[in-house]
Scaffold this motif. Sequence first.
Motif, short mmCIF file in Angstrom:
data_model
loop_
_atom_site.label_atom_id
_atom_site.label_comp_id
_atom_site.label_asym_id
_atom_site.label_seq_id
_atom_site.Cartn_x
_atom_site.Cartn_y
_atom_site.Cartn_z
N GLY A 198 0.68 -1.39 0.07
CA GLY A 198 -0.36 -0.16 0.20
C GLY A 198 0.86 0.62 0.21
N SER A 199 -0.22 2.25 -0.28
CA SER A 199 0.93 3.53 -0.44
C SER A 199 0.10 4.80 0.81
CB SER A 199 0.87 3.95 -1.66
OG SER A 199 2.33 5.44 -1.16
N LEU A 200 0.70 5.66 1.84
CA LEU A 200 0.19 6.80 2.03
C LEU A 200 0.15 7.71 1.79
CD1 LEU A 200 1.59 5.50 6.39
CD2 LEU A 200 -0.65 5.33 5.04
N THR A 201 1.36 8.17 0.60
CA THR A 201 1.75 9.11 -0.35
C THR A 201 0.47 9.45 -1.50
OG1 THR A 201 3.41 8.74 -1.33
CG2 THR A 201 3.16 9.60 0.87
N GLN A 202 0.91 8.17 -2.87
CA GLN A 202 0.24 7.92 -3.65
C GLN A 202 -1.02 8.06 -3.61
OE1 GLN A 202 -0.75 8.19 -7.17
NE2 GLN A 202 1.74 7.75 -7.20
N THR A 203 -1.35 9.39 -4.10
CA THR A 203 -3.48 8.53 -4.07
C THR A 203 -4.12 8.19 -5.57
OG1 THR A 203 -2.93 10.84 -5.03
CG2 THR A 203 -3.27 11.57 -2.58
N ASP A 204 -4.04 8.32 -5.92
CA ASP A 204 -4.55 7.19 -7.18
C ASP A 204 -4.52 5.91 -7.03
OD1 ASP A 204 -5.06 6.60 -9.98
OD2 ASP A 204 -4.09 7.50 -11.36
N PRO A 205 -6.08 5.51 -6.74
CA PRO A 205 -5.94 3.83 -6.52
C PRO A 205 -5.17 3.32 -7.75
CG PRO A 205 -8.16 5.38 -6.60
CD PRO A 205 -6.56 6.28 -7.57
N ALA A 206 -5.98 3.29 -8.93
CA ALA A 206 -4.81 2.35 -9.67
C ALA A 206 -3.62 2.26 -10.20
CB ALA A 206 -5.58 2.73 -11.07
N VAL A 207 -2.63 3.34 -9.90
CA VAL A 207 -1.36 3.16 -9.79
C VAL A 207 -1.28 2.19 -8.38
CG1 VAL A 207 0.74 4.53 -9.31
CG2 VAL A 207 -0.99 5.19 -10.73
N VAL A 208 -1.67 2.36 -7.25
CA VAL A 208 -0.97 1.55 -6.25
C VAL A 208 -1.57 -0.20 -6.66
CG1 VAL A 208 -1.49 1.11 -3.96
CG2 VAL A 208 -1.58 3.78 -4.24
N ALA A 209 -3.30 0.19 -7.34
CA ALA A 209 -3.42 -1.16 -7.18
C ALA A 209 -2.41 -1.83 -8.82
CB ALA A 209 -4.70 -1.13 -8.02
N ALA A 210 -1.95 -1.38 -9.54
CA ALA A 210 -0.91 -1.88 -10.45
C ALA A 210 0.68 -1.66 -9.75
CB ALA A 210 -0.83 -0.49 -11.76
N GLU A 211 0.86 -1.07 -8.84
CA GLU A 211 2.24 -1.62 -8.40
C GLU A 211 2.15 -2.62 -7.55
OE1 GLU A 211 3.86 2.65 -8.36
OE2 GLU A 211 2.89 2.40 -6.98
N GLY A 212 1.75 -2.51 -6.97
CA GLY A 212 1.48 -4.09 -6.14
C GLY A 212 1.24 -5.54 -6.52
N VAL A 213 0.36 -5.60 -7.23
CA VAL A 213 0.05 -5.95 -8.02
C VAL A 213 1.16 -6.88 -9.19
CG1 VAL A 213 -0.85 -7.86 -10.74
CG2 VAL A 213 -2.57 -6.09 -8.45
N ALA A 214 1.83 -5.98 -9.73
CA ALA A 214 2.86 -5.95 -10.50
C ALA A 214 4.40 -6.59 -9.47
CB ALA A 214 3.47 -4.75 -11.17
N LYS A 215 4.55 -6.12 -7.93
CA LYS A 215 5.11 -6.82 -7.38
C LYS A 215 5.33 -8.03 -6.70
CE LYS A 215 6.64 -5.51 -2.26
NZ LYS A 215 6.57 -6.99 -1.97
N PHE A 216 3.86 -8.21 -6.89
CA PHE A 216 3.47 -10.38 -6.03
C PHE A 216 4.40 -10.58 -7.32
CE2 PHE A 216 1.41 -6.86 -2.59
CZ PHE A 216 2.18 -7.81 -1.25
N LYS A 217 3.42 -10.47 -8.71
CA LYS A 217 3.42 -10.83 -9.57
C LYS A 217 5.08 -11.63 -9.86
CE LYS A 217 -0.23 -10.04 -12.42
NZ LYS A 217 -1.04 -10.39 -14.13
N LYS A 218 5.68 -10.53 -9.88
CA LYS A 218 7.59 -10.38 -9.91
C LYS A 218 7.76 -11.83 -8.91
CE LYS A 218 11.00 -8.02 -10.72
NZ LYS A 218 12.09 -6.58 -10.11
#
Length: 527
Positions: A161-181
Amino acid sequence: MVLQDLGRRINSAVNDLTRSNNLDEKAFDDMLKEICAALLSADVNVRLVGTLRKSIKASVNFASVPAAVNKKRLIQKTVFDELVKLVDPRADSFRPKKGRSNVIMFVGLQGAGKTTTCTKLARHYQTRGFKTALVCADTFRAGAFDQLKQNATKAKIPYYGSLTQTDPAVVAAEGVAKFKKERFDIIIVDTSGRHRQEEELFTEMTQIQTAVTPDQTILVLDSTIGQAAEAQSSAFKATADFGAIIITKTDGHAAGGGAISAVAATNTPIIFLGTGEHMMDLERFEPRAFVQKLLGMGDVAGLVEHVQAMTKDSAGAKETYKHIAEGIYTLRDFRENITSIMKMGPLSKLSGMIPGLSNMTQGLDDEDGSLKLRRMVYIFDSMTVAELDGDGKVFVEQPSRMVRIAHGSGTTVREVEDVLSQHRMMAGMAKRVGGQKKQMQRAQDMMKGGNKNQQMAAMQKRMQSMGGAGGGGMPGMPDMAKMMQMMGGGGGGMPNLGGMDMQSLMSQMGGLMGGMGGGGGGRGKGR
């Protein structure tokens, strides 16, 4: 459970009719009125109730039912089957596979319990060998990330998750990419909700879906929302096109039937029910088992799964099972049953799984039920080794022993008598089970030497003549052919359910039926 009162009212209406001496069309209509009134009071959609009434009426046409058919059994089976249809959309839900990344996205209104349910589902898959992770894409609600972080840490599940990023789509994409990797099997994305349906909510959902391309989208519905469930689920379906539903807060006391409407409105399966606040309070939803549980017929498959999870490593359980197979049931076996029950969770959760117990425990809360079980253990703990390993007959021959045990356990002589009476009942059941095992073994041996199909057909025919109603028998029970197939894999002749045979089930759960059945003992001071 939310729908417990609904189940009691429906069950009562059917039982009143089947016990009636005058089973005519008027009595049948009165039963239908009571069932419909019960469903409406539980906030089930009016249109669905009307459809259900017409279906039952059409299936039980008194003018065309042959005289040889058992009308009472036909009515029971019809009501059961139509209730199953009500909650069964006949649509398959997504099944995640190991070895690949399965992305699951949650949607729903704020307050439905999405964040908690995300963690529950992640833990559910984790205990089944999946490598799971959580992504918080809820940037709208203050404290959403902190809540998910706290839940995930407690359940030992990786999170992002992120306490600074306000765009939920960006947070979701980053999180999914991280765990897929990192090659996670299950990646669950929690999204934000609103207090009501808003354009911003639906726009945000579609943006997140585009960013993470989920394999499954799940709608989380609060069971207490009533008639609004249909409109709410339809709106989410049109936008997010979810493939499954989880209904939360089914442990409350408000009308909860409205959530059933979502099934009919969207033709989407319910996959889980949230039954409490703890991480383990998530029950798999299966239409037939749900209706069986609703009508007090129990959910034996769910019970077996629960028992197996709690007792698979118990040496005492194995010893009790061995005794049951031999037709023996000592007081120590009874004590083992009670202590196993006490480890399995609240009585209210177990009572719906055990056929008939939900009616027996009506009005008895979890605290009273736990106290009753603890006092029974106090009684066992005041017995000698010889008394525990015996059959209880020594207490009939020497009643003074009961006085000694009552004094030693801080209970009353009446409570000691109740425990011994319940033990005698269970010992009788064990003796019958032991005898049935031998009979079934003989039957299997006979079938090996003859035409198995012919013998199955003959037994099926006898069952049909006993059951009436076209051989339907009791709703939810297998026919004889299926039962014989189950016996073949039962590890000793008893029907096998999910890897545990009925003897083992009885050895683990038998004590609870006896333990709650007394109810008449005095309430001396506990320790």
